[in-house]
Design a protein around this motif. Structure first.
Motif, PDB file in Angstrom:
ATOM      1  N   ILE A  21       0.818  -1.209   0.000  1.00 28.10           N
ATOM      2  CA  ILE A  21       0.000   0.000   0.000  1.00 28.10           C
ATOM      3  C   ILE A  21       0.854   1.261   0.000  1.00 28.10           C
ATOM      4  O   ILE A  21       0.605   2.203  -0.748  1.00 28.10           O
ATOM      5  CB  ILE A  21      -0.964  -0.004   1.203  1.00 28.10           C
ATOM      6  CG1 ILE A  21      -2.045  -1.065   0.986  1.00 28.10           C
ATOM      7  CG2 ILE A  21      -1.604   1.377   1.384  1.00 28.10           C
ATOM      8  CD1 ILE A  21      -3.076  -1.123   2.090  1.00 28.10           C
TER       9      ILE A  21
ATOM     10  N   TYR B  26      -2.767   2.210  -3.606  1.00 27.07           N
ATOM     11  CA  TYR B  26      -4.136   2.585  -3.951  1.00 27.07           C
ATOM     12  C   TYR B  26      -4.208   3.151  -5.371  1.00 27.07           C
ATOM     13  O   TYR B  26      -5.020   2.719  -6.197  1.00 27.07           O
ATOM     14  CB  TYR B  26      -4.660   3.640  -2.967  1.00 27.07           C
ATOM     15  CG  TYR B  26      -4.853   3.150  -1.555  1.00 27.07           C
ATOM     16  CD1 TYR B  26      -5.659   2.054  -1.270  1.00 27.07           C
ATOM     17  CD2 TYR B  26      -4.237   3.812  -0.488  1.00 27.07           C
ATOM     18  CE1 TYR B  26      -5.843   1.613   0.042  1.00 27.07           C
ATOM     19  CE2 TYR B  26      -4.421   3.382   0.814  1.00 27.07           C
ATOM     20  CZ  TYR B  26      -5.218   2.284   1.078  1.00 27.07           C
ATOM     21  OH  TYR B  26      -5.394   1.866   2.376  1.00 27.07           O
TER      22      TYR B  26
ATOM     23  N   GLU C 283      -5.922   1.507  -8.847  1.00 30.13           N
ATOM     24  CA  GLU C 283      -6.933   2.215  -9.641  1.00 30.13           C
ATOM     25  C   GLU C 283      -6.533   2.257 -11.112  1.00 30.13           C
ATOM     26  O   GLU C 283      -7.378   2.059 -12.003  1.00 30.13           O
ATOM     27  CB  GLU C 283      -7.119   3.633  -9.104  1.00 30.13           C
ATOM     28  CG  GLU C 283      -7.860   3.699  -7.780  1.00 30.13           C
ATOM     29  CD  GLU C 283      -7.987   5.104  -7.239  1.00 30.13           C
ATOM     30  OE1 GLU C 283      -9.035   5.423  -6.658  1.00 30.13           O
ATOM     31  OE2 GLU C 283      -7.025   5.902  -7.397  1.00 30.13           O
TER      32      GLU C 283
ATOM     33  N   ALA D 153      -3.725  -6.599  -1.230  1.00 30.32           N
ATOM     34  CA  ALA D 153      -2.992  -5.530  -0.555  1.00 30.32           C
ATOM     35  C   ALA D 153      -2.026  -6.111   0.468  1.00 30.32           C
ATOM     36  O   ALA D 153      -2.365  -7.047   1.195  1.00 30.32           O
ATOM     37  CB  ALA D 153      -3.965  -4.577   0.134  1.00 30.32           C
TER      38      ALA D 153
ATOM     39  N   SER E 126      -9.921   1.478   6.866  1.00 31.74           N
ATOM     40  CA  SER E 126      -9.190   1.353   5.604  1.00 31.74           C
ATOM     41  C   SER E 126      -9.747   0.255   4.711  1.00 31.74           C
ATOM     42  O   SER E 126      -9.451   0.221   3.516  1.00 31.74           O
ATOM     43  CB  SER E 126      -7.709   1.105   5.873  1.00 31.74           C
ATOM     44  OG  SER E 126      -7.526  -0.110   6.562  1.00 31.74           O
TER      45      SER E 126
ATOM     46  N   LYS F 297     -11.743   1.491   1.617  1.00 35.84           N
ATOM     47  CA  LYS F 297     -10.889   2.083   0.587  1.00 35.84           C
ATOM     48  C   LYS F 297     -10.182   0.999  -0.208  1.00 35.84           C
ATOM     49  O   LYS F 297     -10.040   1.102  -1.433  1.00 35.84           O
ATOM     50  CB  LYS F 297      -9.854   3.026   1.218  1.00 35.84           C
ATOM     51  CG  LYS F 297      -9.023   3.768   0.191  1.00 35.84           C
ATOM     52  CD  LYS F 297      -8.124   4.803   0.835  1.00 35.84           C
ATOM     53  CE  LYS F 297      -7.351   5.587  -0.215  1.00 35.84           C
ATOM     54  NZ  LYS F 297      -6.482   6.617   0.390  1.00 35.84           N
ATOM     55  N   ILE F 298      -9.724  -0.060   0.484  1.00 41.42           N
ATOM     56  CA  ILE F 298      -9.080  -1.180  -0.202  1.00 41.42           C
ATOM     57  C   ILE F 298     -10.015  -1.764  -1.245  1.00 41.42           C
ATOM     58  O   ILE F 298      -9.616  -2.047  -2.381  1.00 41.42           O
ATOM     59  CB  ILE F 298      -8.637  -2.253   0.822  1.00 41.42           C
ATOM     60  CG1 ILE F 298      -7.398  -1.776   1.585  1.00 41.42           C
ATOM     61  CG2 ILE F 298      -8.342  -3.586   0.142  1.00 41.42           C
ATOM     62  CD1 ILE F 298      -6.952  -2.701   2.686  1.00 41.42           C
TER      63      ILE F 298
ATOM     64  N   VAL G  18     -10.904   0.842  -4.400  1.00 40.37           N
ATOM     65  CA  VAL G  18      -9.938   1.043  -5.488  1.00 40.37           C
ATOM     66  C   VAL G  18      -9.785  -0.192  -6.361  1.00 40.37           C
ATOM     67  O   VAL G  18      -9.121  -0.147  -7.391  1.00 40.37           O
ATOM     68  CB  VAL G  18      -8.554   1.464  -4.945  1.00 40.37           C
ATOM     69  CG1 VAL G  18      -8.650   2.774  -4.189  1.00 40.37           C
ATOM     70  CG2 VAL G  18      -7.944   0.371  -4.066  1.00 40.37           C
TER      71      VAL G  18
END
Length: 221
Positions: A150, A158, A162, A177, A186, A189-190, A193
């Motif tokens: 990460i 991230y 993307e 990740a 978090s 968000k993982i 993306v």
């Protein structure tokens, strides 16, 4: 280096803290190194000291005392040390794994296990290099899974993920990740993306193998 403001010099010794919010993006790291170093030095009844001036640089220093040992000892490089407990036999490689990781030690450890299980491994030191590698049609043809750190310099995991998901050829490639810590906040968000899962460092070989099997990557015993 870039130096550390006086009001932030105590903060940087706390876990997962950086003096500036963009330090990780530019230079990598999670804010654990100084915390671990400080604790190790304290175990030797000493302390780490800091002199720093903004835009001029920083100096970290400490003093340790040891008894002198007159015995000579042979030294081995890191790769030799980590390979001593692993089989040397080579297996036929069918599945390609991309490991995007800036830490050389983590590369050695992860790579040795993956190769032992009959997998071909390629490494990228940051997200920008990974994206360049993924333009290679031979990698596109054989890629089975990506392990993505990460926090890396140049481009973090991230942003890299993307960009990979924008490449239609990698729609179905699992991206796992790699992180030194995972908190509930978090996880969204993982997923957002485009990462499929996460593995917390340091991980055991059994955890790594389970992750591969979870995403149908065959491994030799």
């Amino acid at each position: 280096g870039i130096g550390i403001p006086i009001d932030k010099q105590a903060l940087i010794f706390e876990s997962f803290q950086q003096a500036n919010s963009d330090t990780t993006r530019k230079f990598g790291g999670t804010g654990l190194g100084l915390t671990i170093t400080q604790k190790l030095i304290e175990l030797h009844q000493s302390e780490i000291k800091l002199e720093s001036y903004q835009e001029k640089g920083s100096k970290f220093y400490f003093t340790l005392s040891f008894l002198k040992n007159n015995q000579t000892r042979s030294t081995k490089n890191l790769e030799t040390i980590y390979s001593t407990n692993l089989p040397n036999e080579k297996h036929s490689t069918q599945k390609l794994i991309l490991v995007v990781e800036d830490n050389a030690i983590n590369q050695i450890i992860t790579g040795r296990f993956l190769e032992m299980w009959g997998l071909e491994v390629v490494f990228a030191e940051n997200g920008k290099i990974a994206l360049e590698m993924l333009e290679d049609t031979s990698i596109q043809k054989n890629l089975a899974l990506i392990f993505m750190d990460i926090y890396m310099p140049e481009m973090d995991g991230y942003t890299t993920t993307e960009n990979i998901r924008k490449m239609k050829v990698f729609d179905n490639i699992p991206i796992i990740a790699l992180t030194a810590s995972i908190i509930e906040s978090s996880k969204p968000k993982i997923a957002a993306v485009g990462m499929n899962d996460y593995l917390t460092k340091p991980f055991k070989s059994e955890d790594l193998k389970k992750m591969l099997l979870k995403y149908h990557i065959p491994v030799s015993k």
